[in-house]
Design a protein around this motif. Structure first.
Motif, short mmCIF file in Angstrom:
data_model
loop_
_atom_site.label_atom_id
_atom_site.label_comp_id
_atom_site.label_asym_id
_atom_site.label_seq_id
_atom_site.Cartn_x
_atom_site.Cartn_y
_atom_site.Cartn_z
N GLN A 166 -6.11 7.76 -0.77
CA GLN A 166 -6.53 6.35 -0.87
C GLN A 166 -5.69 5.45 0.03
O GLN A 166 -6.20 4.53 0.65
CB GLN A 166 -6.43 5.89 -2.33
N ARG A 167 -4.39 5.72 0.09
CA ARG A 167 -3.52 4.93 0.97
C ARG A 167 -3.94 5.10 2.44
O ARG A 167 -3.97 4.14 3.20
CB ARG A 167 -2.06 5.36 0.78
N LEU A 168 -4.23 6.34 2.82
CA LEU A 168 -4.67 6.59 4.19
C LEU A 168 -5.99 5.87 4.49
O LEU A 168 -6.16 5.29 5.57
CB LEU A 168 -4.83 8.09 4.42
N LEU A 169 -6.92 5.89 3.54
CA LEU A 169 -8.20 5.21 3.73
C LEU A 169 -8.01 3.70 3.86
O LEU A 169 -8.67 3.05 4.68
CB LEU A 169 -9.14 5.53 2.56
N LEU A 170 -7.10 3.14 3.08
CA LEU A 170 -6.83 1.70 3.17
C LEU A 170 -6.26 1.35 4.53
O LEU A 170 -6.69 0.37 5.17
CB LEU A 170 -5.86 1.29 2.05
N LEU A 171 -5.28 2.12 5.02
CA LEU A 171 -4.67 1.83 6.32
C LEU A 171 -5.66 2.05 7.46
O LEU A 171 -5.65 1.31 8.45
CB LEU A 171 -3.44 2.71 6.50
N LYS A 172 -6.53 3.05 7.32
CA LYS A 172 -7.56 3.27 8.33
C LYS A 172 -8.51 2.07 8.39
O LYS A 172 -8.88 1.60 9.48
CB LYS A 172 -8.35 4.54 8.01
N ASP A 226 -10.15 -3.56 -2.50
CA ASP A 226 -11.39 -3.45 -3.27
C ASP A 226 -12.21 -2.23 -2.87
O ASP A 226 -12.82 -1.56 -3.72
CB ASP A 226 -12.24 -4.71 -3.09
N LYS A 227 -12.22 -1.93 -1.56
CA LYS A 227 -13.09 -0.87 -1.07
C LYS A 227 -12.46 0.52 -1.17
O LYS A 227 -13.16 1.52 -1.38
CB LYS A 227 -13.46 -1.14 0.40
N LYS A 228 -11.15 0.61 -1.01
CA LYS A 228 -10.53 1.92 -0.82
C LYS A 228 -9.59 2.37 -1.94
O LYS A 228 -9.18 3.53 -1.95
CB LYS A 228 -9.74 1.93 0.52
N ILE A 229 -9.23 1.48 -2.86
CA ILE A 229 -8.26 1.82 -3.90
C ILE A 229 -8.95 1.82 -5.26
O ILE A 229 -9.74 0.92 -5.57
CB ILE A 229 -7.08 0.83 -3.89
N ASP A 230 -8.62 2.81 -6.07
CA ASP A 230 -9.14 2.89 -7.44
C ASP A 230 -8.77 1.61 -8.19
O ASP A 230 -7.62 1.15 -8.13
CB ASP A 230 -8.54 4.10 -8.13
N PRO A 231 -9.74 0.99 -8.92
CA PRO A 231 -9.46 -0.26 -9.63
C PRO A 231 -8.25 -0.21 -10.55
O PRO A 231 -7.58 -1.22 -10.76
CB PRO A 231 -10.76 -0.51 -10.41
N LYS A 232 -7.94 0.96 -11.11
CA LYS A 232 -6.83 1.03 -12.05
C LYS A 232 -5.47 0.83 -11.39
O LYS A 232 -4.46 0.64 -12.06
CB LYS A 232 -6.85 2.36 -12.80
N TYR A 233 -5.43 0.89 -10.02
CA TYR A 233 -4.17 0.70 -9.32
C TYR A 233 -4.02 -0.71 -8.74
O TYR A 233 -2.97 -1.02 -8.16
CB TYR A 233 -4.05 1.70 -8.18
N LYS A 234 -5.04 -1.54 -8.86
CA LYS A 234 -5.00 -2.86 -8.19
C LYS A 234 -3.87 -3.72 -8.69
O LYS A 234 -3.22 -4.43 -7.92
CB LYS A 234 -6.35 -3.56 -8.37
N LYS A 235 -3.59 -3.68 -10.00
CA LYS A 235 -2.52 -4.51 -10.55
C LYS A 235 -1.18 -4.08 -9.98
O LYS A 235 -0.32 -4.92 -9.66
CB LYS A 235 -2.50 -4.41 -12.07
N ALA A 236 -0.98 -2.78 -9.81
CA ALA A 236 0.29 -2.28 -9.25
C ALA A 236 0.48 -2.76 -7.82
O ALA A 236 1.59 -3.11 -7.41
CB ALA A 236 0.32 -0.76 -9.31
N ALA A 284 0.83 -1.21 0.00
CA ALA A 284 0.00 0.00 0.00
C ALA A 284 0.86 1.26 0.00
O ALA A 284 0.52 2.26 -0.64
CB ALA A 284 -0.92 -0.01 1.21
N MET A 285 1.99 1.21 0.70
CA MET A 285 2.84 2.39 0.81
C MET A 285 3.73 2.60 -0.41
O MET A 285 4.06 3.74 -0.77
CB MET A 285 3.72 2.26 2.06
N ARG A 286 4.16 1.51 -1.06
CA ARG A 286 5.21 1.62 -2.07
C ARG A 286 4.75 1.44 -3.51
O ARG A 286 5.53 1.67 -4.43
CB ARG A 286 6.32 0.60 -1.76
N PHE A 287 3.51 1.02 -3.74
CA PHE A 287 3.12 0.79 -5.13
C PHE A 287 3.10 2.10 -5.89
O PHE A 287 2.76 3.17 -5.36
CB PHE A 287 1.76 0.08 -5.22
N GLU A 288 3.50 2.06 -7.14
CA GLU A 288 3.54 3.25 -7.99
C GLU A 288 2.67 3.02 -9.22
O GLU A 288 2.74 1.96 -9.85
CB GLU A 288 4.97 3.56 -8.43
N PRO A 289 1.83 3.97 -9.57
CA PRO A 289 0.99 3.82 -10.77
C PRO A 289 1.83 3.90 -12.04
O PRO A 289 2.98 4.37 -12.01
CB PRO A 289 0.02 5.00 -10.67
N ALA A 290 1.27 3.42 -13.10
CA ALA A 290 1.97 3.52 -14.39
C ALA A 290 2.15 4.99 -14.76
O ALA A 290 1.25 5.81 -14.51
CB ALA A 290 1.17 2.80 -15.47
#
Length: 379
Positions: free
Chosen positions: A330-336, A368-378, A305-311
């Motif tokens: 989004q990262r903050l929401l995921l960790l929360k 699934d709940k907190k991250i934009d689908p376009k970043y899931k692969k990353a 969650a902390m280190r992934f980078e988008p294309a």
């Protein structure tokens, strides 16, 4: 002016209202019925309703009330409902004494002080500093001497000036036994004697090189005309060593998403520049028994969650800044979410506790709940 936290260690797990209610009940026993207060604390910790965390529910409150009724004297007992309603009102901050207890409970619970411990005028005393051959009386006598000296020198001229005088000598804002050990009176031969409290403390200096490689999340602050260059920046590192500490991620992430700066803004005696917080959660797995443990799975999830980078995108600098801000949120929401979901799931497990597959399921749910689908692969 004295805040005592002399209960069993488990009582720090009370919810805010239950903690304030418990404090109000115990305060009613002092100073003449300390034995009854200790018996009440013992009954609380031994109650069948207590299993790791006292239920912060109506049932938990009912159990606390029932134990309080059992602790009442058999001769000339008070009216139960009237007295209990008064306790609840005081626990919620009603009345002068109730407000003092509620404020003291809120203040002490947010400092990280160990239990048992004691605070006198914002100064922390660990158990060894006031138990055994030591006593709280020398500390109180020292404080009284300070007030007498302030009156004699004209520094204190009315009751309204007491809090300013106390604050001027330094109030505890946070405590950690490894980072700020010297802000507490330890007791024993090496402890501070005679109630003396120094305003200077030794702090643990974390090495800079590894910290520079850690990705930090930014608090979401109102925009400034001068931009972030006009802010004072604070960096915080949270190290999680077991699953019982995961709830701290929820507390930190909640603060980063909606920082409460109201107390500073309303204080007319302080001129504080605008500032922001940077936060990095780290999960230590060196003490666990292999890569398949629940803690190791949590570490992998937090690291991703902390280190992934988008294309890389083809947009301009403004679009890149907007995307970076969105990812930070989004990262903050995921960790929360993880900070709330992991403790909740752990509370429903048997003695074996959460397994790695449970943590993985929660991590996938968080993505699934907190991250934009376009970043899931990353991720």
């Amino acid at each position: 002016r004295v805040t005592a936290l002399q209960g069993a260690p488990e009582l720090r797990l009370l919810g805010p209202l239950l903690a304030a209610c418990c404090a109000r009940v115990i305060a009613g026993y002092f100073p003449k019925k300390t034995a009854r207060a200790r018996a009440y604390l013992k009954a609380l910790t031994e109650s069948s309703a207590f299993s790791g965390r006292w239920p912060d529910t109506e049932e938990g409150m009912s159990t606390m009330k029932a134990l309080w009724v059992e602790s009442l004297p058999t001769e000339n007992p008070p009216d139960i409902e009237t007295t209990w309603n008064a306790i609840l009102d005081a626990a919620r901050g009603g009345g002068r004494r109730g407000s003092a207890i509620a404020n003291a409970t809120q203040y002490a619970s947010g400092l990280g002080v160990p239990i048992p411990s004691m605070m006198v005028n914002g100064k922390l005393l660990l158990k060894a500093a006031y138990s055994g051959q030591h006593s709280i009386l020398p500390t109180i006598a020292y404080e009284q001497q300070g007030f007498q000296q302030a009156i004699y020198q004209g520094q204190l001229q009315s009751e309204e000036g007491i809090m300013d005088l106390v604050a001027a000598s330094g109030l505890l804002t946070a405590y950690h036994k490894d980072i700020t050990p010297d802000v507490a009176q330890q007791g024993g031969e090496e402890g501070m004697q005679g109630g003396r409290q120094t305003n200077e403390a030794l702090y643990l200096q974390l090495p800079a090189k590894p910290l520079l490689t850690v990705p930090f999340l930014k608090s979401i602050e109102p925009s400034l005309e001068s931009g972030d260059s006009g802010r004072l920046t604070f960096f915080h590192v949270l190290v999680i060593r077991n699953l019982e500490q995961v709830h701290l991620m929820h507390a930190f992430a909640s603060h980063m998403l909606a920082p409460d700066r109201g107390a500073l803004a309303s204080n007319k005696k302080l001129s504080v520049p605008p500032f922001s917080s940077h936060w990095a959660p780290l999960v230590e797995t060196s003490t666990t028994g292999g890569g398949g443990t629940a803690l190791s799975q949590l570490a992998a999830c937090v690291r991703a969650a902390m280190r992934f980078e988008p294309a890389p995108g083809s947009g301009n600098a403004g679009e890149a800044a907007d995307e970076s801000s969105s990812l930070n949120r989004q990262r903050l929401l995921l960790l929360k979410f993880l900070g709330a979901a992991v403790p909740a799931a752990a509370a429903t497990q048997d003695a074996a506790g959460l397994q790695a597959n449970h943590i993985r399921e929660l991590c996938e749910l968080a993505v699934d709940k907190k991250i934009d689908p376009k970043y899931k692969k990353a991720i």
